[in-house]
Design an enzyme around this catalytic site. Structure first.
Site, short mmCIF file in Angstrom:
data_model
loop_
_atom_site.label_atom_id
_atom_site.label_comp_id
_atom_site.label_asym_id
_atom_site.label_seq_id
_atom_site.Cartn_x
_atom_site.Cartn_y
_atom_site.Cartn_z
N ARG A 121 0.85 -1.30 -0.06
CA ARG A 121 0.10 -0.04 -0.05
C ARG A 121 0.85 1.14 0.03
O ARG A 121 0.43 2.37 0.47
CB ARG A 121 -0.87 0.11 1.07
N LYS A 143 4.05 11.26 -11.13
CA LYS A 143 3.38 10.66 -11.95
C LYS A 143 3.80 9.57 -12.42
O LYS A 143 4.97 9.29 -12.65
CB LYS A 143 2.95 11.58 -13.22
N GLU A 185 11.09 18.53 -24.35
CA GLU A 185 10.51 18.81 -23.25
C GLU A 185 11.25 19.81 -22.36
O GLU A 185 10.58 20.39 -21.86
CB GLU A 185 10.68 17.53 -22.18
N LYS A 227 9.50 23.02 -13.32
CA LYS A 227 8.41 21.99 -12.91
C LYS A 227 8.08 21.88 -11.49
O LYS A 227 6.81 21.58 -11.12
CB LYS A 227 8.76 20.60 -13.53
N GLU A 237 -3.08 17.67 -10.86
CA GLU A 237 -3.51 18.39 -12.24
C GLU A 237 -5.00 18.87 -12.04
O GLU A 237 -5.75 18.23 -12.81
CB GLU A 237 -3.30 17.30 -13.45
N ARG A 242 -0.97 22.49 -13.86
CA ARG A 242 -0.09 21.29 -14.26
C ARG A 242 -0.50 20.86 -15.64
O ARG A 242 0.58 20.45 -16.38
CB ARG A 242 -0.11 19.90 -13.26
N ASN A 246 1.24 19.55 -20.51
CA ASN A 246 0.92 18.77 -21.54
C ASN A 246 0.87 19.40 -22.97
O ASN A 246 0.31 18.93 -23.94
CB ASN A 246 -0.52 18.15 -21.44
N HIS A 249 1.04 17.46 -26.18
CA HIS A 249 0.71 16.10 -25.84
C HIS A 249 -0.39 15.49 -26.40
O HIS A 249 -0.43 14.36 -26.55
CB HIS A 249 0.90 16.05 -24.21
N HIS A 253 0.35 12.39 -28.53
CA HIS A 253 -0.12 11.07 -27.93
C HIS A 253 -0.84 10.30 -29.20
O HIS A 253 -0.63 9.15 -29.40
CB HIS A 253 -0.98 11.04 -26.74
N HIS A 267 8.84 9.74 -27.86
CA HIS A 267 7.82 10.26 -27.27
C HIS A 267 8.06 11.89 -27.65
O HIS A 267 7.22 12.79 -27.81
CB HIS A 267 7.59 9.98 -25.49
N1 GLY Z 1 4.82 15.21 -17.68
C1 GLY Z 1 3.80 15.80 -17.28
C2 GLY Z 1 3.66 15.98 -15.90
O1 GLY Z 1 4.46 15.47 -15.21
O2 GLY Z 1 2.54 16.66 -15.62
#
Ligand code: GLY
Length: 365
Positions: A121, A143, A185, A227, A237, A242, A246, A249, A253, A267
């Protein structure tokens, strides 16, 4: 050595950035080891190229390591590999308060972070990212995810690491194509919120890709600093802050899905095309100037990143179908990150999908 703090209350942690940090990793990892041993999840290529540095650093502090190696590539972000890693962690007797080390690129960080999120957990984990993409983006912010047949990163958790150690010297053994893809990025941070950093990218981006460690360190520090602020403001997000990360993206994607999430389009390469499309679409809607769209695209192209969909076998309809499935869809709409200028990105949840399809059809020629 530079320190960036990710301020998340009880889940706050440090990101340490410095040349040679892998060779000093024992200083930070030895106190986290149990019975003088620590588990490291990595992949075969990274382990061959950089593993000895980490093993030797740990040995110098009397710490043994239990490596768990998975196959390189996106295919390892799977239920099957996750199960293998978890089974091995259980065999090793991993306890909730233990720290697992993710040593590799974005695939390893996402996979290990998710294993740490669900084993017992929730266990602790440390990120030691070795690709530029992971150093400037995926290792920070918590993430974690695996891919499932229905989509990329669809199964995962927000689970923050307890420490991130970034050594720009790890990039010396990264293939140039991956370095360049990770650089997309880096440019993203300039495009979303920092025009002065975009100016720096225009002047020094080629040095980052050529392997200049000072330029790489600056790019990493600026990216992680940006970041960390965004993650501290909007960890999950929810506010839209946040979501700016994207940029490129949603289009990207869809292109990755069309190329089978394969080496055909990395990517970062898909994100570069996606960011160029986002700027051109913004210009077409009168949101930003055509000059800014051209300037953003010109820099990406100047460092050798793709900015057009040329050569990708697809149709506007197929790309739209992928976007409709995109997890960023909410309330029946797909959100796009658009721009008013270089350094002024915003979330637009009200884009008419018919306009997007027409735009993509024209771009595909
Ligand atoms: N890679 C996008 C984020 O971490 O929100």
């Amino acid at each position: 050595m530079r320190q960036v703090d990710v301020g998340l209350g009880a889940r706050s942690y440090r990101v340490l950035i410095g040349e040679g940090l892998i060779d000093r990793a024992g200083e930070w990892l030895a106190p986290l080891a149990r019975n003088a041993a620590i588990t490291i999840v990595s992949e075969e290529n990274v382990w061959t190229a950089q593993g000895k540095r980490l093993v030797d650093a740990l040995a110098r502090t009397g710490t043994a390591c239990n490596p768990i190696l998975v196959a390189p590539g996106e295919a390892s972000k799977s239920w099957a590999t996750l199960a293998t890693v978890i089974d091995r962690l259980v065999e090793l007797g991993t306890e909730r308060q233990d720290h697992i080390v993710a040593f590799g690129g974005g695939v390893i960080g996402d996979l290990t972070g998710f294993a740490a999120a669900i084993l017992n957990r929730g266990c602790n984990y440390v990120q030691i990212p070795t690709s530029l993409l992971a150093q400037v983006d995926s290792s920070v912010g918590g993430k974690t995810a695996i891919n499932v047949p229905a989509g990329k990163n669809l199964v995962g958790a927000f689970h923050q690491p307890s420490l991130v150690l970034i050594d720009p010297l790890a990039l010396a053994t990264l293939p140039t194509r991956e370095l360049r893809a990770g650089y997309a990025e880096v440019v993203k941070y300039g495009l979303i919120g920092d025009p002065a950093f975009f100016d720096w990218c225009e002047a020094h981006g080629h040095e980052v890709i050529a392997g200049d460690v000072a330029a790489q360190s600056h790019a990493i520090e600026a990216s992680v600093g940006a970041k960390a602020l965004i993650v501290a403001e909007d960890e999950r997000e929810t506010s839209g802050r946040r979501a700016l990360l994207n940029l490129g993206h949603t289009f990207g994607h869809a292109l990755e899905a069309e190329t089978g999430f394969s080496d055909r389009l990395l990517h970062g390469e898909a994100v570069a095309i996606g960011m160029a499309l986002a700027f051109h679409f913004s210009a077409r809607r009168g949101l930003c100037s055509a000059d800014d769209a051209a300037r953003a695209t010109a820099h990406l192209a100047a460092v050798g990143l793709p900015t057009q969909m040329r050569g990708i076998e697809t149709t506007a309809g197929r790309l739209m179908a992928h976007m409709a499935k995109d997890k960023k869809k909410s309330g029946g709409r797909v959100s796009f990150i658009l721009a008013r200028a270089i350094g002024e990105a915003f979330v637009d949840a009200g884009v008419d999908l018919g306009d997007v399809e027409t735009f993509l059809a024209e771009e595909l020629g």
